[in-house]
Design an enzyme around this catalytic site. Structure first.
Site, PDB file in Angstrom:
ATOM      1  N   SER A   1      12.091   8.494  19.301  1.00 54.57           N
ATOM      2  CA  SER A   1      12.109   7.048  19.525  1.00 54.57           C
ATOM      3  C   SER A   1      11.519   6.817  20.905  1.00 54.57           C
ATOM      4  O   SER A   1      11.461   7.754  21.720  1.00 54.57           O
ATOM      5  CB  SER A   1      13.568   6.562  19.502  1.00 54.57           C
TER       6      SER A   1
ATOM      7  N   TYR B   1      22.619   7.267  21.617  1.00 52.89           N
ATOM      8  CA  TYR B   1      21.334   7.309  20.897  1.00 52.89           C
ATOM      9  C   TYR B   1      20.228   7.798  21.840  1.00 52.89           C
ATOM     10  O   TYR B   1      19.407   8.643  21.476  1.00 52.89           O
ATOM     11  CB  TYR B   1      21.033   5.894  20.386  1.00 52.89           C
TER      12      TYR B   1
HETATM   13  P1  NAD Z   1      17.200   3.228   8.246  1.00 60.25           P
HETATM   14  O1  NAD Z   1      18.629   2.996   8.529  1.00 60.25           O
HETATM   15  O2  NAD Z   1      16.400   2.216   7.489  1.00 60.25           O
HETATM   16  O3  NAD Z   1      16.989   4.658   7.552  1.00 60.25           O
HETATM   17  C1  NAD Z   1      17.722   5.777   7.947  1.00 60.25           C
HETATM   18  C2  NAD Z   1      18.117   6.545   6.711  1.00 60.25           C
HETATM   19  O4  NAD Z   1      18.859   7.711   7.144  1.00 60.25           O
HETATM   20  C3  NAD Z   1      19.026   5.761   5.768  1.00 60.25           C
HETATM   21  O5  NAD Z   1      18.485   5.769   4.466  1.00 60.25           O
HETATM   22  C4  NAD Z   1      20.363   6.496   5.854  1.00 60.25           C
HETATM   23  O6  NAD Z   1      21.078   6.499   4.621  1.00 60.25           O
HETATM   24  C5  NAD Z   1      19.927   7.889   6.250  1.00 60.25           C
HETATM   25  N1  NAD Z   1      20.990   8.657   6.913  1.00 60.25           N
HETATM   26  C6  NAD Z   1      21.909   8.197   7.804  1.00 60.25           C
HETATM   27  N2  NAD Z   1      22.740   9.207   8.160  1.00 60.25           N
HETATM   28  C7  NAD Z   1      22.322  10.306   7.491  1.00 60.25           C
HETATM   29  C8  NAD Z   1      22.772  11.647   7.431  1.00 60.25           C
HETATM   30  N3  NAD Z   1      23.838  12.055   8.142  1.00 60.25           N
HETATM   31  N4  NAD Z   1      22.107  12.525   6.647  1.00 60.25           N
HETATM   32  C9  NAD Z   1      21.035  12.119   5.907  1.00 60.25           C
HETATM   33  N5  NAD Z   1      20.573  10.851   5.905  1.00 60.25           N
HETATM   34  C10 NAD Z   1      21.218   9.957   6.688  1.00 60.25           C
HETATM   35  O7  NAD Z   1      16.548   3.473   9.698  1.00 60.25           O
HETATM   36  P2  NAD Z   1      15.030   3.570  10.212  1.00 60.25           P
HETATM   37  O8  NAD Z   1      14.857   2.462  11.169  1.00 60.25           O
HETATM   38  O9  NAD Z   1      14.096   3.782   9.103  1.00 60.25           O
HETATM   39  O10 NAD Z   1      15.179   4.901  11.074  1.00 60.25           O
HETATM   40  C11 NAD Z   1      14.612   6.141  10.729  1.00 60.25           C
HETATM   41  C12 NAD Z   1      14.484   6.949  12.003  1.00 60.25           C
HETATM   42  O11 NAD Z   1      13.623   6.256  12.908  1.00 60.25           O
HETATM   43  C13 NAD Z   1      15.792   7.168  12.750  1.00 60.25           C
HETATM   44  O12 NAD Z   1      15.814   8.486  13.275  1.00 60.25           O
HETATM   45  C14 NAD Z   1      15.731   6.143  13.856  1.00 60.25           C
HETATM   46  O13 NAD Z   1      16.497   6.514  14.974  1.00 60.25           O
HETATM   47  C15 NAD Z   1      14.249   6.151  14.162  1.00 60.25           C
HETATM   48  N6  NAD Z   1      13.730   4.965  14.846  1.00 60.25           N
HETATM   49  C16 NAD Z   1      13.752   3.739  14.254  1.00 60.25           C
HETATM   50  C17 NAD Z   1      13.222   2.644  14.952  1.00 60.25           C
HETATM   51  C18 NAD Z   1      13.181   1.257  14.366  1.00 60.25           C
HETATM   52  O14 NAD Z   1      12.830   0.316  15.074  1.00 60.25           O
HETATM   53  N7  NAD Z   1      13.503   1.063  13.108  1.00 60.25           N
HETATM   54  C19 NAD Z   1      12.693   2.820  16.231  1.00 60.25           C
HETATM   55  C20 NAD Z   1      12.690   4.092  16.787  1.00 60.25           C
HETATM   56  C21 NAD Z   1      13.210   5.158  16.083  1.00 60.25           C
END
Ligand code: NAD
Length: 252
Positions: free
Chosen positions: A143, A156
């Site tokens: 991130s 985080y």
């Molecule tokens: P999201 O919540 O839409 O998707 C995350 C998925 O991970 C979900 O489907 C959830 O069920 C699954 N999950 C949660 N805990 C889990 C576990 N213990 N084992 C297996 N699966 C699990 O979130 P997103 O925004 O798509 O995030 C995906 C990644 O991107 C994450 O690592 C997040 O930190 C990172 N991220 C997101 C953003 C953003 O703006 N959306 C920005 C930077 C980083």
């Protein structure tokens, strides 16, 4: 001809957001995709979407914070398709929004267990397989909070800085083994969860948009495209990198 034709890929946290979009992009690039998530319903939905895009896909349920689940996940890819070429370790949670002094041990432990230990466990079992078959490529989702401090997101931020660090360590340890390890560092991405936050809180939307020099949030597939490029042979000299995919957020 796709850039990932014949490759076997695995995506964790593929039940939504960035992981779902990446699974679809990888399928469109020609990969066979093992879709994984802690949620069976959302993961099965994604696998169906990848198949609808014309690729082979299966779902396997795994909680990335449990070593036995992750070992079984990698074994499932090998059982189904004989190898594992590309692994996107993407599952993550944002944890509770709280300052350092308000945060709880419970939030700290769970956030670090999923976001950091989960990435280490995935790399451990993926690399053991990649060593057996003579190579592979891994992309971890960090991130911009892996590069900068994020206010009220201490656990985080610590976990994502840890992801960047362990990505570099893994890249160095296996650089001579034909295994590339990189991280993507997304900025604000318009996943369903983030869009729901915006609907509920206009001030939050304005302040998050103000952080983005391009004046908009990213699309999940814009992260997926970067992951697909890192997996492709076009990125054959790229390893140990933590690449911002953030609309310029970290350039400020
Ligand atoms: P999201 O919540 O839409 O998707 C995350 C998925 O991970 C979900 O489907 C959830 O069920 C699954 N999950 C949660 N805990 C889990 C576990 N213990 N084992 C297996 N699966 C699990 O979130 P997103 O925004 O798509 O995030 C995906 C990644 O991107 C994450 O690592 C997040 O930190 C990172 N991220 C997101 C953003 C953003 O703006 N959306 C920005 C930077 C980083």
């Amino acid at each position: 001809m796709g850039t990932l034709d014949g490759k076997v890929a695995l995506v964790t946290g593929a039940g939504g957001g960035i992981g779902r979009a990446t699974a679809i992009v990888l399928g469109q690039c020609g990969a066979k995709v093992l879709v994984s998530d802690i949620s069976t319903r959302r993961g099965e939905e994604t696998a169906a979407m990848v198949r609808a895009a014309g690729a082979e896909a299966e779902f396997f349920k795994a909680d990335v914070s449990r070593g036995s689940d992750v070992e079984a996940l990698v074994a499932a890819a090998v059982r189904k398709w004989g190898r594992l070429d590309c692994a996107h370790n993407n599952a993550g949670i944002s944890g509770t929004i709280a300052s350092i002094v308000e945060d709880t041990e419970e939030n700290w432990d769970r956030t670090l267990a999923v976001d950091l230990k989960g990435v280490w466990l995935c790399m451990k079992y993926e690399i053991l397989q990649m060593l057996k078959q003579g190579g592979g490529s891994i992309v971890n989702t960090a991130s911009t909070a892996g590069l900068l401090g994020a206010v009220r997101m201490g656990a985080y931020t610590a976990a994502k800085h840890g992801v960047v660090g362990i990505t570099r360590t893994a890249a160095l340890e296996f650089a001579r083994s034909n295994i590339r390890v990189n991280a993507v560092c997304p900025g604000v991405v318009g996943t369903p969860v983030i869009l729901q936050w915006f609907e509920a809180n206009e001030r939050l939307e304005k302040s998050m948009l103000a952080q983005e020099p391009v004046g908009r949030v990213g699309k999940p597939e814009e992260i997926g495209n970067a992951v697909a490029w890192l997996f492709s042979d076009a990125a054959s000299f790229v390893t140990g990198a933590a690449i911002p995919v953030d609309g310029g957020l970290t350039a400020q």
